[in-house]
Design an enzyme around this catalytic site. Structure first.
Site, short mmCIF file in Angstrom:
data_model
loop_
_atom_site.label_atom_id
_atom_site.label_comp_id
_atom_site.label_asym_id
_atom_site.label_seq_id
_atom_site.Cartn_x
_atom_site.Cartn_y
_atom_site.Cartn_z
N HIS A 258 15.48 49.55 9.95
CA HIS A 258 16.54 50.45 9.52
C HIS A 258 17.27 51.04 10.74
O HIS A 258 16.76 51.93 11.41
CB HIS A 258 15.96 51.57 8.65
CG HIS A 258 17.02 52.40 7.98
ND1 HIS A 258 16.74 53.38 7.08
CD2 HIS A 258 18.37 52.36 8.06
CE1 HIS A 258 17.86 53.94 6.65
NE2 HIS A 258 18.87 53.33 7.24
N GLY B 5 -1.51 55.22 2.35
CA GLY B 5 -2.79 55.74 2.81
C GLY B 5 -2.72 57.19 3.26
O GLY B 5 -3.67 57.95 3.07
N ASP B 6 -1.60 57.59 3.84
CA ASP B 6 -1.47 58.95 4.36
C ASP B 6 -1.11 59.95 3.26
O ASP B 6 -1.32 61.14 3.41
CB ASP B 6 -0.37 59.02 5.42
CG ASP B 6 -0.73 58.26 6.69
OD1 ASP B 6 -1.87 57.78 6.80
OD2 ASP B 6 0.15 58.14 7.57
N ASP C 247 2.75 55.55 4.07
CA ASP C 247 2.99 56.41 2.92
C ASP C 247 1.96 56.25 1.80
O ASP C 247 1.78 57.17 1.02
CB ASP C 247 4.41 56.20 2.38
CG ASP C 247 5.46 56.82 3.31
OD1 ASP C 247 5.09 57.66 4.15
OD2 ASP C 247 6.64 56.45 3.21
N TYR D 117 11.94 61.02 1.79
CA TYR D 117 12.31 59.64 1.47
C TYR D 117 11.83 59.20 0.10
O TYR D 117 10.83 59.68 -0.39
CB TYR D 117 11.72 58.71 2.54
CG TYR D 117 12.61 57.55 2.84
CD1 TYR D 117 13.85 57.75 3.41
CD2 TYR D 117 12.22 56.25 2.54
CE1 TYR D 117 14.70 56.68 3.67
CE2 TYR D 117 13.06 55.17 2.80
CZ TYR D 117 14.29 55.40 3.37
OH TYR D 117 15.12 54.34 3.62
N GLU D 118 12.57 58.25 -0.46
CA GLU D 118 12.22 57.72 -1.77
C GLU D 118 12.05 56.20 -1.71
O GLU D 118 12.82 55.51 -1.02
CB GLU D 118 13.35 58.00 -2.78
CG GLU D 118 13.14 59.24 -3.62
CD GLU D 118 13.40 60.54 -2.88
OE1 GLU D 118 14.04 60.50 -1.79
OE2 GLU D 118 12.98 61.60 -3.37
#
Lengths: 728, 728
Positions: free
Chosen positions: B652, B356-357, B354, B438-439
């Site tokens: 998860h 780098g992308d 999240d 997502y957060e």
């Protein structure tokens, strides 16, 4: 002493002695006046019940016999009786009354004759009253500790040893009482079959000797008298090794060193920490009712539970429900063990069981408004028993309050830029115990997402020992030098949380899940990225380890109740931090006694009376009773009545920063729903809004525009809410 | 496709292409007007600098060339230059200015030609400007995501597939863009050498299709178009397996199911959660100053540090001191990797990085007063760059506030009954990023005892996928059914915290301590209770595991600075939760790319440019660059310039409770002083008193006497303070 002096652990026995009191009182005292509340089987013992229990016990003996009471506490009813009671109560029916009983432990004063009795308060009888066998000893108590200190500090042999230290005139010597950790030695001067106390001596800073709160732990003395706790007889005086090895040097004159005070008047206090208030203008969100004279029923945000309090465990939760769904039948801290690392005589006997040896209830602090808790606080008080059989008023032993715990959930839809955010509100029940030098801050924390957390904060003062001044800057094999001449020796803290579950109702199973890689396979896992979850059911009682490498997660599930969405057995998982198991070897008394300190998880089949994972009597215990022994029965758990024991803790390698009082070290065990609800249970928590939360924006207006861009440091609408609260 | 189609990982190369822009601008634009603040080498890039950097880059190309900017961000100076600057600055001297440079990454628009340039803003030159080699791809950006969604939702092939689902009239189809996780395939339709996007399609609840915030994740569709991110060409359409195995069924008409909304208007909200305000009547205890136009210097309770913010890492801390003692040179979240468990095509490509992308900075939420933070809040705003080379205003990306964190330390002297208790105050810097579904709530938390904690809270919505309705109550090998027809597949979250230390000054070492039993010995350990601590120095770069069974604790120490009390090297320890290492196998692209996800600890020798543990370009990366590769150099660490990378995370395994939005899952890494101070650094925090804390006692007066005992439910002195706050 040689290895031959060391006895094996002898299982303690419960025998009816000829000396035992009779179980039927010859002249039973009158029943106490009816209490203002209907008796409830889980109501903590009342003052009247304590007094009456003591009377009944005394009446079972000739008048000349003096009883030294160690505990007069509620004997909770058997589960088979209690479940129907609680079920009827919740259904709004009138449950059948259950006899209230007191569990009484006492000595014949100034003897080692320990007795255990059951008083039926409803029937006004002594149901049993037995003398306990060898190697069983009750907890220490405040009266005793004071008496021991007084006896030793006036004993000529102790004074003679102290004289060799040539302490400055007017020096105040202080004694820290210590439980005598069993070591199985049996010689004339070294034995542990009688109840003893080993005392560690300190002095107040000679330059500050009128300050009663001077930190004497900065001045440990190398003398440790051992006394018989019953007779106060001085058994011997141990001289402490103060070098790097086990050698004991002759006592030499004390060399002045500086003190290290923790009291605020000895500090230059910070002046720039601004007040922070927690304000609930509409009052708290929780309700407190009495379910008995001393028992409190708390309801908050769909949770409801009963709060008990007893001498040994302190705070106990019963009958915990969420949204009227059963979750936990009984929750408490069951035991604690703190074995020390220093193998040298007499430090090898430092192994405290603060619940069984002292009591989390009787050691509970009187919590003060604005000091121990912040916000809108409800205090729960308790009544416990004193050594004279009379009630002791224990005000404010539990504080209850709400706190904000940051964001509970949030999502921003990037397409619409709409954020929905909900805060996590918590309800905290906090109790604090002081065991001589040390403090534990223990809390149950409920939240709005169905999670229940047990939190332990370790603080207070290290139990220090002397180390040669010239070794101050030398690494020590068994501890950290925290002040010139002061060693904080390594020690482990083990907490044992007892969880008697009823997740979705009684009839639970314990399982664990592990995440495992799927082997490469052209069809099933062509790119080597796959993994799955394997479930293991725990069929028989036993001890288990956590295993992060497998993401092993223990769960309490109810196979008879299925999640309405996905059909999984409803459950709660245990999120516990891993802990290094006890380092004392398996043949050591530390290991044998701390029956819970070797495994993170124990699962047993419920059995009446099995409440304390280190056994009912931990003081100078020898092992053979406790959760490890119970687990070794390999009871089948198929009938669905497991008890889960979760061990967690700290290996405390002291830092200089832990002296003269240590910043809290915090541990948390969370019980979290897993496929218990049909969706996020916090979805119905109202969103977090400024209208309700009344925050204050601090950005100066000048920052709202930098370099031509509107940076919007402050939401323009911010200060409109609750402006009366002010702000910077 | 067969194994032969899978290429090995090819190390990406940085080559100067013939197509590359020239490094010296032919007609350099004029320098921007002087900023209102003196330029600081660590000042985040300003709006003017962004605009000017883009101008300089554009000027290096013919006018016909259109640049698609991916990043224009501060290139921080080399450590050798910066240390003397910061040292002089702290000493109150005038440091020598350091040239400010921008790091610019851009594509030639609608091509795969990726360029990387360095602009010297001080000298007004382009210092380098190179075309990057194959297998290097820049981050996605908002413009692109919108364009991709638009392209695919109007593409006739996609519409043809959607038509097969026979969705209700008026259905709103929504596309979640996903980074295309490399898999090394190389066929006509399956390749990853070009930058692609795989999109997962959903629809809004057909019964609620006008609600733009309807939770489309409850309606995943089995169609996944793959597009070329540069040309927007549709490469192919993947049809998702929806059963228990890899088989793909023909698309069939959609079967109605109910929705699952998270927005509050779709809930029956609780009405009994009372407001809770945090009020600081005298204002906050912290100060904020600008050290540059966009940089903030915060000082609070002896801490001071600079706060930067950039597109990729978001919040960065520089030059962290406590009581003017150096602690950390630079701290940031370095990388994140979220590999998914489902091995089936195309899910095996779900592996997000999240930072780098996408970018923790560019994805940062605009935090709202009273919603995301509680109390007295200061907001920090930022300026980042857009794809057109113009600045983007990013208001309120960090909120700064104080919070109470319960008791900080306490001791009660049982002899005098005097309790001294100090609360633990914390300063929180919070930022929140949204990456599509997502957060992450990310915080640095400072406290009054010298601890610095990094906290990550995972929340938001699961990236769901369809599962056959008739499998709703069947256990799934790769996920949890969270709603009828909706699978939340298993996935791991790895966070990588980069710690560039200067504990007690530069010249640090990394060591770890382990607690080990001492073998039984008649002299050294006669009772088997002893243990000691063994220290291991990390001499060369490498990867390390946590090991709870040994109580392994990693420490940053400064051998040249000794604790004044005990002579130990001053240090900070790392208290990190263990995490299950990445489950994808070592030959998988998930494993190769997530160069940090296999070890909890990496230690490298500082090297310029090594900031991101997954490598500089993570999008469709192939491994070979990142912390594992750097560690494998086995650099000597004797020169004392280590960088510590701490990995932590979650496996998860979704619960039904995690849908439609998940309650936070919280992780904390604490940096805690170990023999750094000469005593508890919180000793000088003023004691907790009602006079300052203004708590409110809730016990009704009737409870102050029960059964003749004074229970003292409420301290009589309580309500005198701040009575105006009221209470229940």
């Amino acid at each position: 002493m040689t290895a031959n002096d060391v006895e094996g652990a002898v299982a303690a026995t419960r025998v009816i002695s000829s000396e035992s009191g009779s179980t039927a009182a010859a002249t039973a005292p009158q029943t106490p006046p009816p209490p203002p509340y209907r008796p409830h089987p889980l109501g903590p013992i009342t003052a009247a019940e304590i007094t009456h229990s003591a009377k009944l016990i005394r009446a079972s003996w000739p008048e000349s016999v003096d009883c030294h009471f160690k505990a007069i506490t509620l004997l909770e009813p058997a589960k088979a009786e209690l479940i129907p009671y609680l079920t009827a109560e919740r259904a709004g029916q009138s449950p059948l009354d259950i006899d209230r009983r007191a569990f009484v432990v006492y000595y014949l004063r100034r003897t080692h004759n320990l007795h255990e009795a059951v008083v039926n308060l409803t029937k006004n009888t002594v149901e049993s009253n037995v003398k306990l066998g060898p190697f069983m000893h009750a907890n220490a108590d405040g009266e005793e500790i004071v008496a021991v200190e007084k006896a030793l500090l006036s004993h000529p042999d102790v004074l003679a040893e102290l004289a060799k230290l040539k302490l400055p005139p007017g020096t105040e010597v202080v004694s820290d009482p210590w439980i005598y950790g069993s070591d199985g030695l049996k010689t004339e001067k070294f034995y542990d079959d009688k109840r003893l106390m080993q005392c560690f001596l300190y002095m107040r800073d000679p330059l500050n000797s009128t300050e009663a709160d001077s930190c004497h732990y900065a001045f440990p003395l190398p003398i440790s008298p051992v006394l018989d706790a019953a007779t106060l007889e001085l058994i011997r005086i141990d001289i402490l090794p103060t070098g790097l090895d086990e050698k004991v040097k002759p006592l030499a004159p004390w060399v002045p060193v500086k003190g290290n005070e923790y009291i605020p008047e000895a500090q230059t206090l910070r002046t720039d920490l601004k007040p922070l208030h927690v304000v609930q203008p509409e009052g708290p969100s929780f309700k407190v009712e009495n379910y008995s004279e001393m028992g409190r029923l708390i309801s908050w945000q769909k949770w409801d539970f009963k709060v008990g309090f007893n001498q040994r465990e302190g705070m106990v939760l019963y009958d915990v429900h969420y949204d009227n769904k059963p979750l936990f039948y009984r929750l408490s801290l069951s035991d604690m063990s703190i074995p020390y690392a220093d193998p040298r005589h007499p430090f090898h006997r430092k192994a405290a069981f603060d619940l069984g040896d002292a009591g989390a209830g009787i050691m509970a602090n009187n919590l003060q408004l604005g000091c121990d808790c912040l916000g809108s606080i409800y205090y729960i008080s308790a009544v416990l028993s004193g050594s004279n059989g009379e009630p002791i008023n224990m005000p404010n032993v539990i504080c209850v309050h709400e706190q904000d715990a940051g964001i509970g959930w949030k999502h921003t839809n990037y397409r619409t830029n709409r954020a929905v955010v909900v805060r996590n509100r918590e309800l905290v029940l906090q109790t604090i115990l002081t065991v001589s030098n040390y403090e534990y801050i223990l809390s149950f924390v409920f939240n709005t997402a169905g999670d229940l957390t047990y939190e332990a904060r370790a603080t207070g003062i290290l139990s220090t020992q002397p180390v040669d001044l010239d070794l101050t800057q030398t690494p020590h094999p068994y501890g950290t030098v925290v002040h010139p001449g002061v060693l904080g020796s390594f020690h482990q803290h083990f907490f044992s949380l007892r969880i008697d579950p009823m997740v979705g109702g009684h009839g639970n199973s314990i399982v664990y899940d592990e995440a495992v890689s799927i082997p490469r396979d052209p069809k099933l896992n062509p790119h080597g990225t796959g993994y799955t979850v394997q479930k293991t059911e725990i069929d028989t009682s036993g001890g288990y380890d956590l295993d992060t490498s497998k993401n092993r997660v223990f769960k309490i599930v109810n196979p008879a109740v299925r999640n309405t969405v996905n059909g999984a057995a409803v459950g709660y998982k245990v999120m516990a931090p891993p802990v290094q198991p006890i380092l004392a070897d398996k043949d050591s008394f530390h290991y044998k006694r701390a029956e819970f300190a070797d495994r993170s998880i124990y699962v047993t089949r419920y059995a009446e009376g099995e409440l304390y994972s280190g056994g009912l009597y931990t003081n100078q215990s020898r092992g053979g009773t406790g959760v490890r022994s119970w687990a070794e029965r390999h009871d089948s758990l198929k009938a669905g009545d497991p008890v889960l024991w979760v061990q967690f803790g700290i290996n405390h390698i002291p830092r200089v920063e832990d002296f003269p009082v240590m910043p809290v070290e915090t541990l948390r065990v969370m019980l979290r729903p897993v496929n218990f609800f049909d969706r996020n249970p916090a979805l119905d928590v109202p969103p977090s809004t400024q209208a309700v939360n009344c925050s204050v924006g601090l950005n100066p207006t000048l920052e709202s525009s930098v370099n031509g861009l509107t940076l919007g440091g402050e939401d323009g609408k911010a200060s409109q809410c609750c402006a009366s609260h002010g702000g910077a």
